[in-house]
Design a protein around this motif. Sequence first.
Motif: not given
Lengths: 348, 328
Positions: B67-72, B74, B99
């Motif tokens: 999830g954090a990799a997805v956020g980064a 973006l 996500e």
Amino acid sequence: MRDFHRQFDLEKLKNSEFFNSPVDVNRCDANCLLSDLKDMTYIRKVENKLALEKKKGNIKGPVHLGVGQEAIPVGIAKNISNKDYVFGAHRSHSHILSLATDLRKFFSEILGRSEGLSKGMGGSMHLIDKKCGFYGSVPIVAGTIPIALGAALAAKIQENKSIAVSYFGDGASEEGVFHESLNLSNILNCPILFVCENNLFSSHMFISERQPLSSIARFALANDINFKIIDGNNICEVNNAANELINWIRKSSKPAFIEAVTYRWYGHVDWREDIDVGVNRSEKDLKNWKKRDPIQRLINGLKSKDLFDEERYIELSNNLDSEISIAWDTAVQDPYPNAKESNNFVFK
Amino acid sequence: MNKQKVNYGEAILEGFNFLLENNPEVFVIGQGLWSPWYVGNTMTNLEKKYGKNRIIDTPVSESAVTGAAVGASLCGMRPIVVHPRIDFMLYAMDAVVNEAAKWSYMFGGQSHPSLTIRGIINRGGEQGAQHSQALHSWFSHIPGLRVVMPYSVLDARDLFIASVLNDDPVIFIDDRWLYDETDLIEKPKKLVLSEQGPKIISSGNDITIVGAGFATKIAQECNLKLRKNNISAEIIDMRILSPIDPSLIIDSVEKTQNLVVIDGGWKSCGFASEIITSVLEKIDPKKLNNKPLRFCLENTPAPTSNKLEEDYYLNSYSIVKKIKSLFN
């Protein structure tokens, strides 16, 4: 842990019969509070408009309304800029509205129209406005918590001084990824503010039916994360906690956690007050919580110091009403997305 | 031309070096990255070269890490998430399926999770049911994910680079059973992932055999054995499983009038079924010399005992035997 609870008056905070006195306005700047009053009134009116239009059948999709919770995003928003990364969840109208998104585009999105914030592809539950610093809200409970953490990680790697803000409810703390994210945020030194809007309900379930203890900040303590537990319906408390913790995050590049205790006036979804996903709500609790209204308590506080101008507030209120109805009337004219074009959104 | 002999694992390592040297927005996150034990020879010394801030070994939190990799991704970064065993990656399915895969669509194409999730298939050696899975078909079912499964040494590097430089979420699946394959390859080439598709890696006229990843290696073994029996197979390596482009396979089957798919995953609702259906939608089955064949794993979890493993996993011997029977 029980001592921890006594220390923060959590039982009282949860109890609808307390915390209904006027906001002590001496603790904040008066001009700032007048602007907060305007922002909270605006958000309240927009969400009540959505409740009304949903009731009339003009909105097809679900709307999760946060009426009663306005003080929290208003207090947070003024401590961040559009260079920060804010993420929300299913009940996020107030979060994006507090960042001054375009109201017509907001309405257009809720109506599933192509002029909307998400081009009509998201509706109420998937909102985005990167220009304002709002990077996305989605309805999977806790889904954006690790994503916001990743935004904070990006800020840390890029050394760009931005922080991430992750809004979620008390229900999200029952998801495993919430705990993973708190641990990871501290171990990786990520500049992120976790904001738990603890409105005591997850859908129809009261917190005591779901958790052995009602504080969510106990998980911050468990992960050695700086935290504050506050009355989320007191704008001064939100302002001060947000200001202190956000400054600390920017300085330390560490996570921090706010648990703001609050209550939503409407049921879990849509416009009904009396029924929460099929379960009747306590009328007494709702009445008591309306006495804890963050807007009325601020007005009462301002009145007690002669800072409230009734006439000006009525004028402000009328102006907001007309701004909202113009935006709505424009949005309902917007076209729907085109099926062929929308398929192009699957990949870049 | 300056060609260099490398194995599959070293080719992935070259891909990492190329990406980390040329793209400051690339970082790597996952479990076991600072240990030589977890990821074979594919990431040796990366943390020493690029620092532990860019090569991030993490707590045991697949879900939050992905999830954090997805956020980064973006927010201007190009993360590579490494799951040293794809089985553990199942904890991360919300980040992958809800996500990353849907993010661009849900927000009207205004925000793109430009991350690559590397899931390693690591099985055999009596590791049992939870250290064995090949889940490419699963991921290929989800719109919004690009699924890449390299067979060749060259692809292990160049498709990896292309995956990371692509702006969509990519599931990149490599197989430890391929790590010792070697080839002479040139310097890294930047490919555009969306322009890549299946490739004919050996031409033939009698039968089309399609594989992906390790299954393509089995297809190549079959090819050698079949040629000794004067059966000329055309071997197609899928390379990209999603979005799928079956046109090359359809053309090949038009020519050979025989279709075999080898799939290292389970039979039901799998990649083999997808290929066969895509072909039969375009070619009248009456024009085929034989019914299409698929060789997949039986619909049971992977066994532990070595004796059972021998029968469970695919081998070219039994496939060749079956194919030969078609030509008698």
